[in-house]
Design an enzyme around this catalytic site. Structure first.
Site, PDB file in Angstrom:
ATOM      1  N   THR A 120      -4.393   6.306   1.798  1.00  0.00           N
ATOM      2  CA  THR A 120      -4.627   7.721   2.128  1.00  0.00           C
ATOM      3  C   THR A 120      -5.254   8.462   0.943  1.00  0.00           C
ATOM      4  O   THR A 120      -4.857   9.582   0.610  1.00  0.00           O
ATOM      5  CB  THR A 120      -3.320   8.426   2.598  1.00  0.00           C
ATOM      6  OG1 THR A 120      -2.537   7.514   3.379  1.00  0.00           O
ATOM      7  CG2 THR A 120      -3.639   9.624   3.468  1.00  0.00           C
ATOM      8  N   LYS A 127     -11.204  -0.743   6.484  1.00  0.00           N
ATOM      9  CA  LYS A 127     -10.021  -0.441   7.277  1.00  0.00           C
ATOM     10  C   LYS A 127     -10.509   0.020   8.651  1.00  0.00           C
ATOM     11  O   LYS A 127     -11.389   0.882   8.735  1.00  0.00           O
ATOM     12  CB  LYS A 127      -9.226   0.661   6.567  1.00  0.00           C
ATOM     13  CG  LYS A 127      -8.049   1.196   7.350  1.00  0.00           C
ATOM     14  CD  LYS A 127      -7.118   1.971   6.430  1.00  0.00           C
ATOM     15  CE  LYS A 127      -6.131   2.792   7.231  1.00  0.00           C
ATOM     16  NZ  LYS A 127      -4.847   2.953   6.557  1.00  0.00           N
ATOM     17  N   ARG A 187       0.558  10.354   0.479  1.00  0.00           N
ATOM     18  CA  ARG A 187       0.917  11.427   1.414  1.00  0.00           C
ATOM     19  C   ARG A 187       2.128  12.190   0.915  1.00  0.00           C
ATOM     20  O   ARG A 187       2.533  13.175   1.520  1.00  0.00           O
ATOM     21  CB  ARG A 187       1.279  10.841   2.787  1.00  0.00           C
ATOM     22  CG  ARG A 187       0.117  10.207   3.473  1.00  0.00           C
ATOM     23  CD  ARG A 187       0.533   9.522   4.757  1.00  0.00           C
ATOM     24  NE  ARG A 187      -0.404   8.460   5.040  1.00  0.00           N
ATOM     25  CZ  ARG A 187      -0.302   7.610   6.027  1.00  0.00           C
ATOM     26  NH1 ARG A 187       0.708   7.685   6.871  1.00  0.00           N
ATOM     27  NH2 ARG A 187      -1.200   6.674   6.190  1.00  0.00           N
ATOM     28  N   GLU A 209       0.885  -1.173   0.000  1.00  0.00           N
ATOM     29  CA  GLU A 209       0.000   0.000   0.000  1.00  0.00           C
ATOM     30  C   GLU A 209       0.918   1.217   0.000  1.00  0.00           C
ATOM     31  O   GLU A 209       1.651   1.445   0.961  1.00  0.00           O
ATOM     32  CB  GLU A 209      -0.881   0.017   1.253  1.00  0.00           C
ATOM     33  CG  GLU A 209      -1.661   1.322   1.381  1.00  0.00           C
ATOM     34  CD  GLU A 209      -2.343   1.502   2.739  1.00  0.00           C
ATOM     35  OE1 GLU A 209      -2.597   0.501   3.440  1.00  0.00           O
ATOM     36  OE2 GLU A 209      -2.606   2.662   3.109  1.00  0.00           O
TER      37      GLU A 209
END
Ligand code: 3PG
Length: 209
Positions: free
Chosen positions: A66, A126, A42, A38
Site C-alpha cells: 500500500t 500485482k 495503512r 508484506e
C-alpha cells in the site's frame, strides 16, 4: 530477490495496528514455514514494524505494501523494506521505488495498465482487486497478449484457501497475496497458533499445485 519472493508463492498481506505484534507475528509465520511478509502502510505501526522485523529477522524477506506516494516509498526503504507494492499504478511511486533501489510491483487490472507498467520497467505486477476484477478468467485473458513478454502477476484481493490453487495453476501467476492467514482479528487477539496453522495449510495447498 524476485526468486525469493516467488519461492513459496504466497505473500501474507499484513495490517498491523500495534508494533508490538510485529515480532510475534513474524515468529508465527516462520513456524508455519513462511519467510516473507508484506506489511501494509495503512497504519501508523507499519514503518516501525518493518524496521524491527528487518533488524531482528534477517531470514525474513520483509516488504511494504500500500505504498501510495514517494514519501512512503522512501520511508519504507529506509526502514529496511526489501520490496514494495501498491494497489494501483502511479508513475511517481514507481520512479521513487526505482530511485530507492526498491524492487517494486505496481497494481494493475486492465490491459492498458499492464502495458504502462511494462513501459515503466515493471515485470512483476500485482493484479488487484483480483476476484472483483475478473479473477482467474481475467488473468487467462491477459495471458493471451502478454504472457510472451515474460510479465508475471501476483493476484491479491479475495484469495482464500478455496481458490488459491486455481490462481497458482496459471503459468502467468508467480505468487498470490492474501490476508486470511494473518487476519487482523487473529493478530490483535495474539492467536499465533492459529496463524501458524493457517500458514501451514496455505503452503500445503500451494505445494500441491
Ligand atoms: C491487499 O491489500 O492486497 C488486499 O487488501 C488483500 O486482500 P484480501 O484481504 O482479500 O486477501
Amino acid at each position: 530477490m524476485i526468486e525469493r519472493i516467488l519461492a513459496k508463492r504466497i505473500v501474507p498481506v499484513v495490517v498491523l495496528d500495534d508494533v508490538e505484534s510485529a515480532e510475534p507475528l513474524a515468529e508465527a509465520l516462520l513456524a508455519g514455514g513462511l519467510d516473507i511478509m508484506e506489511i501494509t502502510f495503512r497504519t501508523a505501526a507499519a514503518e516501525e514494524s518493518i524496521r524491527r522485523i528487518a533488524s531482528r529477522f534477517p531470514e525474513i524477506l520483509v516488504g511494504a505494501g500500500t505504498l501510495l506516494n514517494d514519501d512512503q516509498v522512501k520511508r519504507a526503504a529506509d526502514a529496511g523494506s526489501q520490496f514494495g507494492l501498491a494497489p494501483g499504478l502511479n508513475p511517481a511511486t514507481i520512479a521513487a521505488a526505482q530511485n530507492a533501489g526498491l524492487t517494486f510491483s505496481p497494481g494493475v487490472m486492465t490491459p492498458s495498465e499492464v502495458e504502462q507498467a511494462m513501459s515503466l520497467g515493471c515485470t512483476l505486477l500485482k493484479f488487484f482487486p483480483a476476484e472483483a476484477a475478473g479473477g482467474v478468467k481475467m488473468l487467462k485473458s491477459l495471458a493471451g497478449p502478454y504472457a510472451h513478454t515474460g510479465v508475471k502477476f501476483c493476484p491479491t484481493g479475495g484469495i482464500s484457501p478455496a481458490n488459491l490453487a486455481d490462481y497458482l495453476s496459471l503459468p502467468v501467476v508467480a505468487a498470490i497475496g492474501g490476508s486470511w492467514m494473518v487476519d487482523k482479528k487473529l493478530v490483535n487477539a495474539g492467536n499465533w497458533t492459529e496463524i501458524t496453522r493457517l500458514t501451514k495449510q496455505a503452503l500445503a495447498a500451494a505445494a500441491a499445485v
